[in-house]
Write a protein that holds these residues in place. Sequence first.
Motif, PDB file in Angstrom:
ATOM      1  N   SER A 292      40.936  68.138  65.411  1.00 24.50           N
ATOM      2  CA  SER A 292      41.542  69.494  64.619  1.00 24.50           C
ATOM      3  C   SER A 292      40.474  70.956  65.742  1.00 24.50           C
ATOM      4  O   SER A 292      41.752  71.622  65.829  1.00 24.50           O
ATOM      5  CB  SER A 292      40.486  69.920  64.442  1.00 24.50           C
ATOM      6  OG  SER A 292      39.280  69.907  63.696  1.00 24.50           O
ATOM      7  N   GLY A 293      39.980  70.277  66.891  1.00 27.70           N
ATOM      8  CA  GLY A 293      39.583  71.240  67.399  1.00 27.70           C
ATOM      9  C   GLY A 293      41.253  71.473  68.472  1.00 27.70           C
ATOM     10  O   GLY A 293      40.994  72.694  69.646  1.00 27.70           O
ATOM     11  N   TYR A 294      41.733  70.299  69.058  1.00 25.33           N
ATOM     12  CA  TYR A 294      42.961  70.644  70.477  1.00 25.33           C
ATOM     13  C   TYR A 294      44.146  70.360  69.416  1.00 25.33           C
ATOM     14  O   TYR A 294      44.262  71.631  69.999  1.00 25.33           O
ATOM     15  CB  TYR A 294      42.480  68.646  70.406  1.00 25.33           C
ATOM     16  CG  TYR A 294      44.280  68.376  72.193  1.00 25.33           C
ATOM     17  CD1 TYR A 294      43.618  68.564  72.754  1.00 25.33           C
ATOM     18  CD2 TYR A 294      45.445  68.789  71.482  1.00 25.33           C
ATOM     19  CE1 TYR A 294      44.803  68.838  73.570  1.00 25.33           C
ATOM     20  CE2 TYR A 294      46.886  69.000  71.734  1.00 25.33           C
ATOM     21  CZ  TYR A 294      46.009  68.214  73.233  1.00 25.33           C
ATOM     22  OH  TYR A 294      46.969  68.809  74.433  1.00 25.33           O
TER      23      TYR A 294
ATOM     24  N   PHE B  38      44.312  73.145  67.096  1.00 22.70           N
ATOM     25  CA  PHE B  38      43.539  75.013  66.513  1.00 22.70           C
ATOM     26  C   PHE B  38      44.070  75.269  68.462  1.00 22.70           C
ATOM     27  O   PHE B  38      44.647  76.300  68.786  1.00 22.70           O
ATOM     28  CB  PHE B  38      42.230  75.151  66.477  1.00 22.70           C
ATOM     29  CG  PHE B  38      41.799  76.376  66.223  1.00 22.70           C
ATOM     30  CD1 PHE B  38      42.703  77.445  65.511  1.00 22.70           C
ATOM     31  CD2 PHE B  38      41.090  76.776  67.421  1.00 22.70           C
ATOM     32  CE1 PHE B  38      42.340  78.923  65.551  1.00 22.70           C
ATOM     33  CE2 PHE B  38      40.467  78.375  67.423  1.00 22.70           C
ATOM     34  CZ  PHE B  38      41.486  79.492  66.162  1.00 22.70           C
ATOM     35  N   THR B  39      43.472  74.856  69.404  1.00 25.53           N
ATOM     36  CA  THR B  39      43.316  75.485  70.829  1.00 25.53           C
ATOM     37  C   THR B  39      44.457  75.851  71.230  1.00 25.53           C
ATOM     38  O   THR B  39      45.160  76.078  71.327  1.00 25.53           O
ATOM     39  CB  THR B  39      42.395  74.460  71.943  1.00 25.53           C
ATOM     40  OG1 THR B  39      41.370  74.077  70.982  1.00 25.53           O
ATOM     41  CG2 THR B  39      42.499  74.934  73.099  1.00 25.53           C
TER      42      THR B  39
ATOM     43  N   GLY C  64      34.374  69.816  69.542  1.00 23.76           N
ATOM     44  CA  GLY C  64      35.781  70.173  68.821  1.00 23.76           C
ATOM     45  C   GLY C  64      35.536  71.275  69.714  1.00 23.76           C
ATOM     46  O   GLY C  64      37.267  72.266  69.570  1.00 23.76           O
ATOM     47  N   MET C  65      35.429  72.025  71.306  1.00 21.39           N
ATOM     48  CA  MET C  65      35.731  72.885  71.313  1.00 21.39           C
ATOM     49  C   MET C  65      35.964  73.482  72.742  1.00 21.39           C
ATOM     50  O   MET C  65      36.925  73.241  73.319  1.00 21.39           O
ATOM     51  CB  MET C  65      34.182  74.297  71.324  1.00 21.39           C
ATOM     52  CG  MET C  65      34.646  74.420  69.815  1.00 21.39           C
ATOM     53  SD  MET C  65      33.570  76.265  69.112  1.00 21.39           S
ATOM     54  CE  MET C  65      33.824  76.460  67.719  1.00 21.39           C
TER      55      MET C  65
ATOM     56  N   ALA D 156      46.412  75.287  61.437  1.00 17.81           N
ATOM     57  CA  ALA D 156      44.846  74.228  62.574  1.00 17.81           C
ATOM     58  C   ALA D 156      44.064  75.240  62.413  1.00 17.81           C
ATOM     59  O   ALA D 156      42.255  74.447  61.948  1.00 17.81           O
ATOM     60  CB  ALA D 156      45.667  74.368  63.868  1.00 17.81           C
TER      61      ALA D 156
ATOM     62  N   HIS E 145      34.451  81.962  62.009  1.00 20.69           N
ATOM     63  CA  HIS E 145      33.059  81.124  62.623  1.00 20.69           C
ATOM     64  C   HIS E 145      31.994  81.471  62.656  1.00 20.69           C
ATOM     65  O   HIS E 145      31.295  80.721  62.508  1.00 20.69           O
ATOM     66  CB  HIS E 145      33.713  80.209  63.475  1.00 20.69           C
ATOM     67  CG  HIS E 145      32.386  79.611  64.951  1.00 20.69           C
ATOM     68  ND1 HIS E 145      31.787  79.279  65.203  1.00 20.69           N
ATOM     69  CD2 HIS E 145      33.208  78.313  64.811  1.00 20.69           C
ATOM     70  CE1 HIS E 145      31.136  78.297  66.094  1.00 20.69           C
ATOM     71  NE2 HIS E 145      31.812  77.660  65.515  1.00 20.69           N
TER      72      HIS E 145
ATOM     73  N   HIS F  97      37.560  64.270  63.875  1.00 20.44           N
ATOM     74  CA  HIS F  97      37.876  65.303  63.174  1.00 20.44           C
ATOM     75  C   HIS F  97      37.583  66.360  64.374  1.00 20.44           C
ATOM     76  O   HIS F  97      38.352  67.551  64.180  1.00 20.44           O
ATOM     77  CB  HIS F  97      38.014  65.418  61.886  1.00 20.44           C
ATOM     78  CG  HIS F  97      38.351  67.083  61.243  1.00 20.44           C
ATOM     79  ND1 HIS F  97      37.574  68.298  61.274  1.00 20.44           N
ATOM     80  CD2 HIS F  97      39.194  66.737  60.664  1.00 20.44           C
ATOM     81  CE1 HIS F  97      38.416  69.346  60.907  1.00 20.44           C
ATOM     82  NE2 HIS F  97      39.132  68.402  60.226  1.00 20.44           N
ATOM     83  N   PHE F  98      36.629  66.571  64.880  1.00 24.15           N
ATOM     84  CA  PHE F  98      35.674  67.710  65.259  1.00 24.15           C
ATOM     85  C   PHE F  98      37.281  67.728  66.679  1.00 24.15           C
ATOM     86  O   PHE F  98      37.789  68.669  67.197  1.00 24.15           O
ATOM     87  CB  PHE F  98      34.604  67.384  66.286  1.00 24.15           C
ATOM     88  CG  PHE F  98      33.455  67.271  65.340  1.00 24.15           C
ATOM     89  CD1 PHE F  98      33.136  68.763  64.319  1.00 24.15           C
ATOM     90  CD2 PHE F  98      32.283  66.556  65.786  1.00 24.15           C
ATOM     91  CE1 PHE F  98      32.221  68.745  63.335  1.00 24.15           C
ATOM     92  CE2 PHE F  98      31.515  67.167  64.571  1.00 24.15           C
ATOM     93  CZ  PHE F  98      31.095  67.959  64.108  1.00 24.15           C
TER      94      PHE F  98
ATOM     95  N   ASP G  17      40.109  73.746  60.915  1.00 25.25           N
ATOM     96  CA  ASP G  17      39.372  73.702  62.191  1.00 25.25           C
ATOM     97  C   ASP G  17      38.145  73.687  61.295  1.00 25.25           C
ATOM     98  O   ASP G  17      36.915  73.491  61.885  1.00 25.25           O
ATOM     99  CB  ASP G  17      40.022  74.293  63.319  1.00 25.25           C
ATOM    100  CG  ASP G  17      38.582  74.172  65.165  1.00 25.25           C
ATOM    101  OD1 ASP G  17      37.939  72.883  64.543  1.00 25.25           O
ATOM    102  OD2 ASP G  17      38.341  74.937  65.778  1.00 25.25           O
TER     103      ASP G  17
END
Length: 271
Positions: free
Chosen positions: A166-168, A170-171, A83-84, A129, A200, A162-163, A133
């Motif tokens: 949503s991580g993509y 948001f980034t 996710g990150m 986003a 977070h 979803h990890f 995330d």
Amino acid sequence: MMHHGSPPGSTLLLLLLTVLPVCLLCVYVLTAIRKRRTSRWSSWRIASFSTGILLIVLAVMPPISSWAHQDLRGHMLQHLLLGMFGPLALVFGAPGTLLIQILSASGARRFRNMMCLPPVRLLIHPVTAAILDIGGMYLLYLTPLFGLSMSHPLLFVLVHMHFVISGYLFTWSIAGPDPAPHRPSRKCRLGVVFLATAAHAILGKLMYGYGYPLGTGASLSELQSAAQWMYYGGDLAELLLITGLFAAWFRHRSALPELLAERGAPARGLK
């Protein structure tokens, strides 16, 4: 309860997050090689995208996946990779820019028109986003959803997908190098990433202080250690994200006077 074997859905997840990413990598590399025959495409971009694919594949392969099924610390490592850190490397590979450059003029126009559709604009906005995330993490770890995902195959797969997605998203919405219509200002994106970082961090503290997620059967020390993995790993990923945002800003500022000079415009007054 944490599983001591593979939870239902792990085989499907393994296939989805190995076969699909490897196929994407093959397409990306072949397209980049094709483009480099006629113009430049950064080797750094290729390396970044390849690293992102590698991190995602590693996250669902043994021994990380086995550890994640038995220990919350392993799950947090898997979460950070999927996710990150994986999405960070993928985004900085600029796959959207590569796609636009190989499309025909009509194809590029259709792609741009699609990005301008109101539902798409809403989805790719940094606030949306961030909610998908960071809000998704609150939903997963502070409700019974985490326990349910460990016993329901489809839910297990959807949570891990979803990890990544949503991580993509948001980034990309914060520091993506790809062109995007109606992209919010850098001040807006910086404000969103700072708020997301705070949210977070608060989640990590809640997990550490109150032993979330509940009902896993894990010891308090394991839960607190997993929360620390999430807290400090998230800090590192968000620092890299902010660094990427500022790096893109400085590249733009350094290139702008040269671009104006080529077009015969004065470079005075730039901020």
